[in-house]
Design an enzyme around this catalytic site. Structure first.
Site, PDB file in Angstrom:
ATOM      1  N   GLU A   1      37.367 -35.007  37.413  1.00  0.00           N
ATOM      2  CA  GLU A   1      36.976 -36.097  36.503  1.00  0.00           C
ATOM      3  C   GLU A   1      37.315 -37.464  37.072  1.00  0.00           C
ATOM      4  O   GLU A   1      38.418 -37.970  36.866  1.00  0.00           O
ATOM      5  CB  GLU A   1      37.694 -35.938  35.157  1.00  0.00           C
ATOM      6  CG  GLU A   1      37.192 -34.770  34.335  1.00  0.00           C
ATOM      7  CD  GLU A   1      37.908 -34.640  32.999  1.00  0.00           C
ATOM      8  OE1 GLU A   1      38.886 -35.388  32.750  1.00  0.00           O
ATOM      9  OE2 GLU A   1      37.495 -33.780  32.211  1.00  0.00           O
TER      10      GLU A   1
ATOM     11  N   GLU B   1      33.852 -27.905  32.125  1.00  0.00           N
ATOM     12  CA  GLU B   1      35.071 -27.918  31.306  1.00  0.00           C
ATOM     13  C   GLU B   1      34.730 -28.436  29.920  1.00  0.00           C
ATOM     14  O   GLU B   1      34.095 -29.482  29.784  1.00  0.00           O
ATOM     15  CB  GLU B   1      36.128 -28.832  31.951  1.00  0.00           C
ATOM     16  CG  GLU B   1      37.477 -28.780  31.250  1.00  0.00           C
ATOM     17  CD  GLU B   1      38.467 -29.804  31.826  1.00  0.00           C
ATOM     18  OE1 GLU B   1      38.823 -29.699  33.008  1.00  0.00           O
ATOM     19  OE2 GLU B   1      38.861 -30.703  31.056  1.00  0.00           O
TER      20      GLU B   1
HETATM   21  C1  IDC Z   1      45.451 -31.353  30.176  1.00  0.00           C
HETATM   22  C2  IDC Z   1      46.286 -30.158  29.725  1.00  0.00           C
HETATM   23  C3  IDC Z   1      47.664 -30.632  29.345  1.00  0.00           C
HETATM   24  C4  IDC Z   1      48.266 -31.405  30.506  1.00  0.00           C
HETATM   25  C5  IDC Z   1      47.324 -32.533  30.943  1.00  0.00           C
HETATM   26  C6  IDC Z   1      47.810 -33.254  32.182  1.00  0.00           C
HETATM   27  O1  IDC Z   1      45.633 -29.506  28.650  1.00  0.00           O
HETATM   28  O2  IDC Z   1      48.480 -29.522  29.021  1.00  0.00           O
HETATM   29  O3  IDC Z   1      49.489 -31.962  30.106  1.00  0.00           O
HETATM   30  O4  IDC Z   1      46.063 -31.996  31.251  1.00  0.00           O
HETATM   31  O5  IDC Z   1      47.959 -32.357  33.226  1.00  0.00           O
HETATM   32  C7  IDC Z   1      40.746 -33.062  30.862  1.00  0.00           C
HETATM   33  C8  IDC Z   1      41.313 -32.604  32.145  1.00  0.00           C
HETATM   34  C9  IDC Z   1      42.375 -31.553  31.946  1.00  0.00           C
HETATM   35  C10 IDC Z   1      43.198 -31.849  30.705  1.00  0.00           C
HETATM   36  C11 IDC Z   1      42.265 -31.735  29.503  1.00  0.00           C
HETATM   37  C12 IDC Z   1      42.958 -31.888  28.143  1.00  0.00           C
HETATM   38  O6  IDC Z   1      40.334 -32.166  33.056  1.00  0.00           O
HETATM   39  O7  IDC Z   1      43.188 -31.529  33.082  1.00  0.00           O
HETATM   40  O8  IDC Z   1      44.207 -30.878  30.613  1.00  0.00           O
HETATM   41  N1  IDC Z   1      41.210 -32.721  29.640  1.00  0.00           N
HETATM   42  O9  IDC Z   1      43.568 -33.140  28.034  1.00  0.00           O
HETATM   43  N2  IDC Z   1      39.744 -33.909  30.694  1.00  0.00           N
HETATM   44  C13 IDC Z   1      39.587 -34.170  29.387  1.00  0.00           C
HETATM   45  C14 IDC Z   1      40.515 -33.403  28.695  1.00  0.00           C
END
Ligand code: IDC
Length: 329
Positions: free
Chosen positions: A164, A253
């Site tokens: 992203e 995702e």
């Molecule tokens: C989130 C995980 C969370 C973690 C965070 C940072 O769910 O536990 O603390 O990342 O590492 C994304 C990202 C994805 C995120 C997810 C939810 O690709 O890594 O995971 N998210 O926040 N993009 C939008 C949402």
């Protein structure tokens, strides 16, 4: 008499046909049947030019939750959840590849298991806090060269080259597209036909510049990411427009929660999104295979792999996703 004979033979023949058909459908979902994937218009297609969809689950941060993924858990996800693709989210930062490059051996183990299980596998270079994909472009080049050299002959592999891109100053024309061109040519020097997924700006939600400045590679798709509790009609309408411009989209995702990965499961909004994806034959991957205490995790907190095998240990999101995956399309 004739009628009785026909009726009797139908009794014997029908169940057998039904069973064969079911086995056939299962097999038709996997890599040995579908082979090298290709793109036609907005559609992902199999080697026979038939429209085809991948549906599956993403790992959480591989370094933190990698223990949940092995041959047996993947087999269970294939056989009892009906997934045909698994996404390996290999973060770059947050304990990921940059600090811990040996994580690539875990990636290779999972790829090998997925290939043995006849599944597709998405190798995700999970940039996130490193907003700009160019930050670690040299590392990305060497990582993807290595993976492509190992798996260039396998139809199972899909490359997702930057999770992203984000940040107001990170834009398609100046940052993401040049990065994608470099990595795509790195991969294409070794593997000339695998599907490549490219992340789009603003967390895979902004296609404005993409539409007018497409990549030339024929087997490249563009990532859309959404979280049902946060991203709603406005994004759906933007994407409808993008699809109208013939841009092939892959949802590599999405989560049932809000964008922070937590704060509840949004069933109604998730249904709306999935209906939309069905209508356009779009592939999707759910976030995430983890037992972290957050509502997007498919497993209940601290239950390890139990929920993969036993629904009593699934989170609300996990139960919802399992049911949705079981619906064939
Ligand atoms: C989130 C995980 C969370 C973690 C965070 C940072 O769910 O536990 O603390 O990342 O590492 C994304 C990202 C994805 C995120 C997810 C939810 O690709 O890594 O995971 N998210 O926040 N993009 C939008 C949402």
């Amino acid at each position: 008499m004739k009628r009785i004979i026909i009726a009797l033979s139908l009794l014997f023949v029908l169940p057998i046909c039904g069973c064969d058909k079911e086995e056939q459908i299962e097999k038709n979902n996997l890599a040995s049947y579908n082979g090298d994937l290709q793109i036609s218009g907005i559609n992902l297609q199999n080697q026979y030019g038939e429209n085809f969809r991948l549906k599956g689950i993403s790992s959480h941060n591989l370094y933190w939750f990698g223990d949940l993924i092995n041959y047996n858990t993947l087999m269970e996800l294939r056989d009892n959840w009906n997934i045909n693709a698994f996404r390996i989210a290999m973060y770059t930062e947050e304990d990921g590849y940059i600090k811990n490059p040996n994580i690539k051996y875990k990636v290779v183990n999972i790829i090998n298991a997925a290939i043995k299980l006849d599944m597709y596998v998405i190798i995700d270079w999970h940039i996130l806090s490193d907003n700009n994909p160019n930050t670690y472009i040299e590392e990305a080049k060497s990582f993807f060269s290595e993976i492509a050299s190992l798996y260039k002959d396998k139809p199972n592999i899909i490359y997702e080259i930057c999770n992203e891109p984000n940040g107001e100053d990170i834009i398609w024309n100046n940052d993401v597209k040049p990065y994608a061109e470099t990595i795509i040519s790195t991969i294409r020097a070794i593997d000339d036909d695998a599907i490549i997924i490219v992340g789009t700006p603003n967390y895979c939600q902004d296609f404005d510049e993409v539409i007018t400045n497409l990549l030339s590679d024929k087997n490249t798709m563009y990532a859309l990411h959404f979280y049902a509790g946060t991203h709603k009609d406005e994004l759906i309408e933007h994407i409808r427009f993008v699809l109208g411009a013939n841009i092939p989209i892959f949802v590599s995702e999405w989560g049932t929660s809000t964008a922070n990965g937590n704060d509840g499961v949004f069933f109604e909004e998730s249904n709306k999104w999935l209906d939309f994806l069905d209508a356009y034959n779009i592939s999707w991957i759910n976030w995430s295979l983890s037992d972290k205490n957050e509502s997007s995790a498919i497993l209940q907190n601290n239950t390890g792999t139990l929920g993969i095998f036993d629904e009593n240990y699934l989170s609300d999101s996990g139960k919802y996703i399992k049911n949705k995956l079981k619906i064939k399309s």
